[in-house]
Write an enzyme that holds these catalytic residues in place. Sequence first.
Site, PDB file in Angstrom:
ATOM      1  N   CYS A  79      29.643   9.222  -8.725  1.00 30.11           N
ATOM      2  CA  CYS A  79      29.260   8.081  -7.996  1.00 30.11           C
ATOM      3  C   CYS A  79      28.384   8.526  -6.672  1.00 30.11           C
ATOM      4  O   CYS A  79      27.209   9.004  -7.008  1.00 30.11           O
ATOM      5  CB  CYS A  79      30.279   7.134  -7.418  1.00 30.11           C
ATOM      6  SG  CYS A  79      29.796   5.391  -7.160  1.00 30.11           S
ATOM      7  N   HIS A 189      33.387   6.340 -11.987  1.00 24.48           N
ATOM      8  CA  HIS A 189      34.415   6.991 -11.786  1.00 24.48           C
ATOM      9  C   HIS A 189      35.219   7.418 -12.721  1.00 24.48           C
ATOM     10  O   HIS A 189      36.258   6.683 -13.060  1.00 24.48           O
ATOM     11  CB  HIS A 189      35.123   6.201 -10.566  1.00 24.48           C
ATOM     12  CG  HIS A 189      34.619   6.214  -9.393  1.00 24.48           C
ATOM     13  ND1 HIS A 189      34.797   7.093  -8.217  1.00 24.48           N
ATOM     14  CD2 HIS A 189      33.672   5.150  -8.746  1.00 24.48           C
ATOM     15  CE1 HIS A 189      34.133   6.562  -7.121  1.00 24.48           C
ATOM     16  NE2 HIS A 189      33.455   5.419  -7.510  1.00 24.48           N
ATOM     17  N   GLU A 191      37.859   9.462 -12.706  1.00 25.77           N
ATOM     18  CA  GLU A 191      39.082   9.414 -12.482  1.00 25.77           C
ATOM     19  C   GLU A 191      39.874   8.165 -12.411  1.00 25.77           C
ATOM     20  O   GLU A 191      41.152   8.075 -12.212  1.00 25.77           O
ATOM     21  CB  GLU A 191      39.424  10.163 -11.016  1.00 25.77           C
ATOM     22  CG  GLU A 191      39.195   9.236  -9.801  1.00 25.77           C
ATOM     23  CD  GLU A 191      37.611   9.239  -9.647  1.00 25.77           C
ATOM     24  OE1 GLU A 191      37.200   8.413  -8.647  1.00 25.77           O
ATOM     25  OE2 GLU A 191      36.681   9.549 -10.509  1.00 25.77           O
TER      26      GLU A 191
END
Length: 213
Positions: A79, A189, A191
Amino acid sequence: MIAVVDYRMGNLKSVERGLRAVGADARITADPAEIAAADAVVLPGVGAFGDAMRSMNELGESDAICVAIAAGKPFLGICLGMHLLFSDGVEGAKAGGTVKGLGLIEGTVGRMPNHDAQGVLYKIPHVGWNSIEGLKSRLFAGIPEGEHFYFTHSFAAPESPYTIATTEHSVRFPSAVALSDRAFGVQFHPEKSSDAGAQVLANFVRIANELAS
C-alpha cells in the site's frame, strides 16, 4: 530473515504475523543496518506519504531500503509502502507541492478522483474488496485473473512500465508494480486478503528463500 520495516507507523504486527504464517522468519526492525543486512525487506503501509518519508529519512531507513534493493534483495512494499517507491507524492505536502519519495520509479502518487470519466461518483477512500487484472509476475503464481484483494487508500500510483497488475475504482490504477523479478509493490493489503493474500505472501517468501539458499 525478512526485515519488516518499522517507520513508526503502519500495521506492522499483522504483516509480521502474515509472513510467519507462511513460514517466514520475519522480524520488525527500525535498525538501518539490520534492514540492509536482511535476506529480504518488507515495507508495510498505513499512514501518509509525507510523514512516512520524513520518519524513514530521520531513522536512516530510506538509504538502507535503497541499498537492499540495489543489491538484489527481495523487496515487497505494501500500500503506502508501494507508493514510497515513486519519485514523489502529494499527500502531506504543502499546497501545490510534493514530497520526495525513494525515487526508484518515476512518477507522482496523487489523490484518486471521486468520479470516473462519465461523471459517475465513487466513494473515496477506496475501501474493501476489489479485483486485480493483467497479472504478469511470479508474485502472483497460483492467483487467477480477477482475484479479489482488500484495499484501503485515497491515493494511487501513476501508470508506468513497472506495472504488473491493475484495478479499477473511479480510475484504473496500478495495483502492483515490479522493479525486477524480486522487488515488488502492491496497492492491496495481502495480510488482510484471506487465502489469496496468503498466497501472495507465500510466493514472496518462496522468492526470498530461493535467493537465500
